[in-house]
Design an enzyme around this catalytic site. Structure first.
Site, PDB file in Angstrom:
ATOM      1  N   ILE A 144      -7.211   0.813  10.551  1.00 14.64           N
ATOM      2  CA  ILE A 144      -8.267   1.821  10.606  1.00 14.64           C
ATOM      3  C   ILE A 144      -9.565   1.281   9.994  1.00 14.64           C
ATOM      4  CG2 ILE A 144      -6.725   3.832  10.705  1.00 14.64           C
ATOM      5  CD1 ILE A 144      -7.170   4.222   7.699  1.00 14.64           C
TER       6      ILE A 144
ATOM      7  N   TYR B 216      -8.044   8.370  11.332  1.00 15.65           N
ATOM      8  CA  TYR B 216      -7.436   8.689  12.621  1.00 15.65           C
ATOM      9  C   TYR B 216      -8.182   9.782  13.376  1.00 15.65           C
ATOM     10  CZ  TYR B 216      -3.642   5.818  10.873  1.00 15.65           C
ATOM     11  OH  TYR B 216      -2.915   4.773  10.382  1.00 15.65           O
TER      12      TYR B 216
ATOM     13  N   TYR C 283       0.823  -1.211   0.000  1.00 13.39           N
ATOM     14  CA  TYR C 283       0.000   0.000   0.000  1.00 13.39           C
ATOM     15  C   TYR C 283       0.854   1.256   0.000  1.00 13.39           C
ATOM     16  CZ  TYR C 283       1.383   0.536   4.829  1.00 13.39           C
ATOM     17  OH  TYR C 283       2.143   0.703   5.956  1.00 13.39           O
TER      18      TYR C 283
ATOM     19  N   PHE D  15       2.347   9.743   3.374  1.00 16.55           N
ATOM     20  CA  PHE D  15       2.652   9.651   4.801  1.00 16.55           C
ATOM     21  C   PHE D  15       3.040   8.242   5.215  1.00 16.55           C
ATOM     22  CE2 PHE D  15      -1.847   8.727   4.669  1.00 16.55           C
ATOM     23  CZ  PHE D  15      -1.989   7.675   5.562  1.00 16.55           C
ATOM     24  N   ASP D  16       2.761   7.250   4.360  1.00 17.47           N
ATOM     25  CA  ASP D  16       3.137   5.879   4.695  1.00 17.47           C
ATOM     26  C   ASP D  16       3.100   5.019   3.436  1.00 17.47           C
ATOM     27  OD1 ASP D  16       3.899   3.701   6.214  1.00 17.47           O
ATOM     28  OD2 ASP D  16       1.931   3.369   7.108  1.00 17.47           O
TER      29      ASP D  16
ATOM     30  N   PHE E 209      -5.567   5.944  -0.144  1.00 15.35           N
ATOM     31  CA  PHE E 209      -4.681   4.780  -0.191  1.00 15.35           C
ATOM     32  C   PHE E 209      -4.832   4.073  -1.524  1.00 15.35           C
ATOM     33  CE2 PHE E 209      -5.149   5.129   4.404  1.00 15.35           C
ATOM     34  CZ  PHE E 209      -3.877   4.841   4.856  1.00 15.35           C
TER      35      PHE E 209
END
Length: 189
Positions: free
Chosen positions: A105, A131, A71, A85-86, A148
């Site tokens: 999440i 979040y 991802y 961010f990830d 995502f």
């Protein structure tokens, strides 16, 4: 999204249309833009918005199934993709998760239902499904909408059925079982 770089859609008169793209990348890029346009035209994003990019093969995943996914996550900023961010795309380890376990999440739990092995999906997740007001320490600001792109690389479907002795039996239904031993040490991400 259809096999062989096709997409189909209905117009406002319910006429069915098909588009063929020159490459899988062009088809995926178009599908991502459609998803972003849906998000930007929605007065309030109060649930997970998703768009399949590649359908995958086999049976769709449900709660209780274990997945290994690649991802990338972006912040949704200025009506489009902001900073990453990830991501685990260029890393050796895939994210292992069990749908319905509450270890990721809520937007992932909802947005990944029905995906198939080899499938790729674009998810746009509102803050309440991500979040929320607290954000994620140093990575995700409070009240952030997230985008995502997820790809299911491995699947272990869990079906509960009753054996001849009345005991519950768990069966695997995957053409290529994961070579990695099962672990419940899922990432909190």
């Amino acid at each position: 999204v259809q096999p062989n770089n096709y997409s189909t859609f209905y117009d406002d008169q319910r006429q069915n249309w098909s588009i063929m793209f020159e490459s899988e990348k062009a088809a995926m890029d178009f599908s991502k833009q459609v998803c972003l346009a849906k998000c930007n035209s929605s007065p309030v994003l109060d649930s997970v918005l998703y768009q399949d990019l590649v359908l995958g093969e086999g049976q769709g995943v449900e709660g209780g199934d274990s997945l290994e996914v690649a991802y990338t996550g972006w912040l949704f900023q200025n009506n489009g993709l902001g900073q990453v961010f990830d991501s685990n795309v260029n890393k050796d380890k895939l994210l292992r998760l069990k749908l319905g376990s509450g270890k990721v999440i809520k937007g992932w739990e909802e947005g990944m239902m029905g995906m198939k092995k080899g499938g790729r999906r674009y998810l746009i997740i509102p803050p309440a499904w991500a979040y929320g007001a607290q954000g994620a320490a140093g990575r995700v600001p409070p009240d952030s909408t997230l985008v995502f792109e997820v790809e299911v690389r491995r699947v272990k479907l869990v079906k509960e059925c009753s054996g001849s002795d009345g005991q519950s039996v768990s069966s695997r239904d995957s053409p290529a079982p994961s070579p990695v031993p099962n672990s419940d040490g899922f990432s909190a991400d």
